[in-house]
Design a protein around this motif. Structure first.
Motif, short mmCIF file in Angstrom:
data_model
loop_
_atom_site.label_atom_id
_atom_site.label_comp_id
_atom_site.label_asym_id
_atom_site.label_seq_id
_atom_site.Cartn_x
_atom_site.Cartn_y
_atom_site.Cartn_z
N HIS A 33 88.84 16.80 23.29
CA HIS A 33 89.85 17.22 24.25
C HIS A 33 91.24 17.11 23.63
O HIS A 33 91.43 16.45 22.61
N ALA A 34 92.18 17.78 24.24
CA ALA A 34 93.57 17.73 23.80
C ALA A 34 94.14 16.36 24.12
O ALA A 34 93.84 15.76 25.15
N HIS A 35 94.97 15.88 23.22
CA HIS A 35 95.70 14.63 23.45
C HIS A 35 97.17 14.88 23.13
O HIS A 35 97.50 15.36 22.04
N ILE A 36 98.02 14.61 24.09
CA ILE A 36 99.45 14.84 23.91
C ILE A 36 100.03 13.68 23.12
O ILE A 36 100.04 12.54 23.59
N PHE A 37 100.50 13.98 21.91
CA PHE A 37 101.17 12.96 21.09
C PHE A 37 102.58 12.72 21.58
O PHE A 37 103.04 11.60 21.66
N ILE A 38 103.28 13.82 21.88
CA ILE A 38 104.67 13.69 22.31
C ILE A 38 105.06 14.88 23.19
O ILE A 38 104.69 16.02 22.92
N LEU A 39 105.76 14.56 24.24
CA LEU A 39 106.44 15.56 25.06
C LEU A 39 107.83 14.97 25.26
O LEU A 39 107.97 13.88 25.81
N TYR A 40 108.83 15.67 24.76
CA TYR A 40 110.19 15.15 24.83
C TYR A 40 111.15 16.27 25.21
O TYR A 40 111.09 17.36 24.64
N VAL A 41 112.01 15.97 26.16
CA VAL A 41 113.08 16.88 26.57
C VAL A 41 114.39 16.13 26.38
O VAL A 41 114.53 14.98 26.83
N VAL A 42 115.35 16.75 25.69
CA VAL A 42 116.63 16.08 25.48
C VAL A 42 117.27 15.77 26.83
O VAL A 42 117.11 16.53 27.80
N ALA A 65 91.29 14.54 20.49
CA ALA A 65 90.64 13.25 20.70
C ALA A 65 89.21 13.51 21.15
O ALA A 65 88.85 14.64 21.51
N ILE A 66 88.41 12.48 21.12
CA ILE A 66 87.03 12.56 21.59
C ILE A 66 86.88 11.63 22.79
O ILE A 66 87.25 10.46 22.73
N ASP A 67 86.38 12.18 23.88
CA ASP A 67 86.07 11.38 25.06
C ASP A 67 84.89 10.47 24.68
O ASP A 67 83.79 10.95 24.42
N GLN A 68 85.13 9.19 24.62
CA GLN A 68 84.11 8.25 24.15
C GLN A 68 82.97 8.06 25.15
O GLN A 68 81.92 7.56 24.79
N VAL A 69 83.16 8.48 26.38
CA VAL A 69 82.09 8.38 27.38
C VAL A 69 81.12 9.56 27.25
O VAL A 69 79.90 9.38 27.24
N HIS A 70 81.67 10.78 27.13
CA HIS A 70 80.83 11.97 27.11
C HIS A 70 80.73 12.66 25.75
O HIS A 70 79.91 13.56 25.56
N GLY A 71 81.59 12.29 24.81
CA GLY A 71 81.54 12.86 23.47
C GLY A 71 82.22 14.20 23.31
O GLY A 71 82.08 14.84 22.27
N ASN A 72 82.97 14.65 24.29
CA ASN A 72 83.64 15.96 24.22
C ASN A 72 85.01 15.85 23.57
O ASN A 72 85.77 14.92 23.85
N ASP A 77 88.64 23.04 26.42
CA ASP A 77 88.74 21.61 26.73
C ASP A 77 88.51 21.37 28.22
O ASP A 77 88.86 22.21 29.05
N ARG A 78 87.94 20.23 28.53
CA ARG A 78 87.68 19.88 29.93
C ARG A 78 88.61 18.78 30.44
O ARG A 78 88.56 18.43 31.60
N GLN A 79 89.44 18.24 29.54
CA GLN A 79 90.43 17.24 29.96
C GLN A 79 91.55 17.17 28.94
O GLN A 79 91.44 17.68 27.84
N ILE A 80 92.63 16.54 29.35
CA ILE A 80 93.77 16.27 28.47
C ILE A 80 94.07 14.78 28.60
O ILE A 80 94.07 14.24 29.71
N GLY A 81 94.35 14.16 27.49
CA GLY A 81 94.73 12.75 27.49
C GLY A 81 96.16 12.58 27.02
O GLY A 81 96.72 13.44 26.33
#
Length: 176
Positions: free
Chosen positions: A104-113, A95-102, A138-142
């Motif tokens: 970053h990683a974006h977690i689509f899914i984290l699932y544990v049965v 993803a792109i941080d819309q404030v700073h333009g960097n 990356d400087r952040q994760i979303g």
């Protein structure tokens, strides 16, 4: 190639060949939260966004991978039918941080049965992806989480995640 995530659990990188299994995990995720809904449309999401640029990891019980699932002396993984299904999944995009333009990683899914929850797997996966994101600069994760998913909210809050924005929706009538 796999590595130990926690005692008793290994993590391995998935591939684009895992599309059907990723879709199954996505459907389970949403069905857990919204049991009476149809999630056949998620196939389009996977088709549109899943690629070699959006890494996927699987968690398996140690020693449960199945005979012949790894080629000795090679990093190549086979999709052996002897493989026991994974017990957790982590899929990450960009993803792109819309404030700073960097970027970053974006977690689509984290699932544990459900049978493996409350054993630290979700926390370990979050630490794993944080380390991965730091290594790539990356400087952040979303991530996005439903307000009704209290266990996930508690985990993310405990790990230091903060609300940066609110996603708001308005349902519209198709009738005029």
């Amino acid at each position: 190639m796999s590595e130990q995530l926690l005692p008793g659990y290994i993590i391995r990188r998935g591939s684009t060949l895992d599309r059907a299994l990723l879709l199954k995990f996505m459907q389970r995720t949403y069905q857990d939260l919204f049991p009476n809904e149809d999630f056949s449309h998620l196939e389009q999401t996977v088709k549109q966004y899943f690629s070699s640029d959006t890494p996927l990891w699987w968690v398996e019980e140690e020693g449960e991978q199945g005979a012949g699932s790894r080629e000795q002396g090679s990093n190549k993984e086979s999709l052996s039918s002897a493989r026991v299904p994974p017990i957790a999944c982590l899929w990450v995009g960009n993803a792109i941080d819309q404030v700073h333009g960097n970027r970053h990683a974006h977690i689509f899914i984290l699932y544990v049965v459900p049978e493996h929850r409350r054993r630290g797997i979700g926390r370990a996966l979050m630490q794993y992806v944080e380390n991965w994101a730091i290594q790539r600069g990356d400087r952040q994760i979303g991530l996005q989480v439903f307000q009704s998913n209290k266990p996930a909210l508690n985990l993310y809050n405990h790990l230091g995640y903060q609300t940066q924005s609110l996603w708001m929706v308005k349902f519209l009538s198709a009738e005029k």
